[in-house]
Design an enzyme around this catalytic site. Structure first.
Site, PDB file in Angstrom:
ATOM      1  N   SER A   1      33.083  44.023  48.228  1.00  0.00           N
ATOM      2  CA  SER A   1      32.583  43.709  46.877  1.00  0.00           C
ATOM      3  C   SER A   1      31.384  42.797  46.981  1.00  0.00           C
ATOM      4  CB  SER A   1      33.684  42.996  46.082  1.00  0.00           C
ATOM      5  OG  SER A   1      33.165  42.411  44.907  1.00  0.00           O
TER       6      SER A   1
ATOM      7  N   TYR B   1      40.512  36.341  45.704  1.00  0.00           N
ATOM      8  CA  TYR B   1      39.950  37.699  45.794  1.00  0.00           C
ATOM      9  C   TYR B   1      38.651  37.707  46.598  1.00  0.00           C
ATOM     10  CZ  TYR B   1      37.741  42.054  44.160  1.00  0.00           C
ATOM     11  OH  TYR B   1      37.106  43.281  44.093  1.00  0.00           O
TER      12      TYR B   1
END
Ligand code: NAD
Ligand code: MG
Length: 297
Positions: free
Chosen positions: A189, A202
């Site tokens: 990401s 995360y």
């Protein structure tokens, strides 16, 4: 009908969505997403780039994984679709689309936080598809928490198990079955290098996925197995409405990118196809950023 090869303006290819504030319990269902995301159902056209290939896609029921499963099938691959048992409704729809493309769809509900279920997934793929040559590690957990003091140890643990440990377990289990030419693709990401203040657990896993990808890529390259990663920016998926973002941030989701809009899963799937196919034979240990133009390493 326009497809991914139609000459078009990327700014206006999809509307700038301003999703209404909404919430779903985790895992979010694609079936309940408002507005619905484009998984390429009408727009993805295959050209035989993965003919005869055998793939595992985790998180294949919705979002980026579902778009990837559809694309893989239309390119000629058989696909094992892994998802959480609560997501059967979404998964059945994607399995049907895979079969409509003339390919085998093997549904595999599992919780990848458990190493035994990771190993079972690989075993099932090898048995049902007669081998394995593409592993897409795409399942992910993302829960927004504003303050470190409120970040529960259980969440920290589950995020690492889902995003990092499962990748490690699945790569390890798959390796003995992967012939030269096989490809492993991990989903990282933009959070790997631009961590949001509210996504501490995360974002750290996404940095770890990038790092693991580059290390493992060097280890496996001499065997002819390529490992790469895809790093999406803001993509409209159920992950975002099941506490992935603060609810009040949803109407602005993706508006701060240079393209000015969130991306759709159908815009990410072609990156997985490219990295899976032999056309990327000299691309090893790379992270392909798909984020609407935000500068990234
Ligand atoms: P999504 O919710 O559609 O997909 C995530 C999937 O992960 C779920 O469908 C679920 O099947 C699977 N999953 C979660 N926990 C699991 C577990 N314990 N066992 C098995 N499966 C599990 O959302 P998405 O946005 O398509 O996410 C796919 C990947 O893309 C994730 O790794 C996510 O981190 C990454 N990503 C998404 C964005 C974005 O903006 N949507 C941006 C960057 C990266
Ligand atoms: Mg899902």
């Amino acid at each position: 009908m326009a497809d991914q090869y139609t000459f078009q303006n990327p700014v206006t290819r999809y509307p700038k969505v301003s999703p209404p504030e909404q919430h779903q319990p985790e895992p979010g269902l694609d079936a309940r997403l408002d507005p619905r995301a484009d998984l390429g159902e009408q727009s993805y056209r295959g050209t035989g780039r993965l003919q005869g290939r055998k793939a595992i896609v985790t998180g294949a029921d919705s979002g980026i994984g579902a778009a990837t499963a559809i694309a893989f099938a239309r390119e000629g691959a058989d696909v094992v679709l892994c998802y959480l048992p609560d997501e059967a409704e979404d998964a059945e729809r994607i399995a049907t689309l895979v079969e409509e493309a003339g390919q085998r769809a093997v549904p595999f509900p599992a919780d990848l936080k458990d190493p035994e279920q990771c190993r079972e997934l690989v075993k099932t793929a090898v048995e049902q598809l007669g081998g394995l040559d593409i592993l897409v590690n795409n399942a992910g957990k993302q829960i927004s928490v504003q303050n470190l003091g409120d970040l529960p140890s259980e969440q920290f643990d589950e995020t690492l198990k889902t995003n990092l440990y499962a990748m490690y377990w699945l790569c390890q289990a798959a390796l003995p079955h992967l012939p030269a030419g096989s490809t492993i693709i991990n989903t990282t990401s933009i959070q790997a290098y631009k961590p949001s203040a509210h996504l501490l657990d995360y974002a750290l896993t996404k940095a770890g996925i990038n790092n693991f990808t580059k290390g493992l890529a060097q280890q496996l390259a001499p065997q002819g197995i390529r490992v790469n990663a895809v790093a999406p920016g803001p993509i409209w998926t159920p992950l975002q409405v099941s506490d992935g973002q603060p609810k009040e941030a949803l109407p602005e989701f993706g508006h701060d990118t240079p393209l000015g809009r969130a991306g759709q899963p159908a815009e990410v799937a072609p990156c997985f196809v490219f990295l899976a196919s032999a056309e990327s034979s000299y691309v090893v240990g790379e992270t392909l950023n798909v984020n609407g133009g935000t500068p990234s390493p």
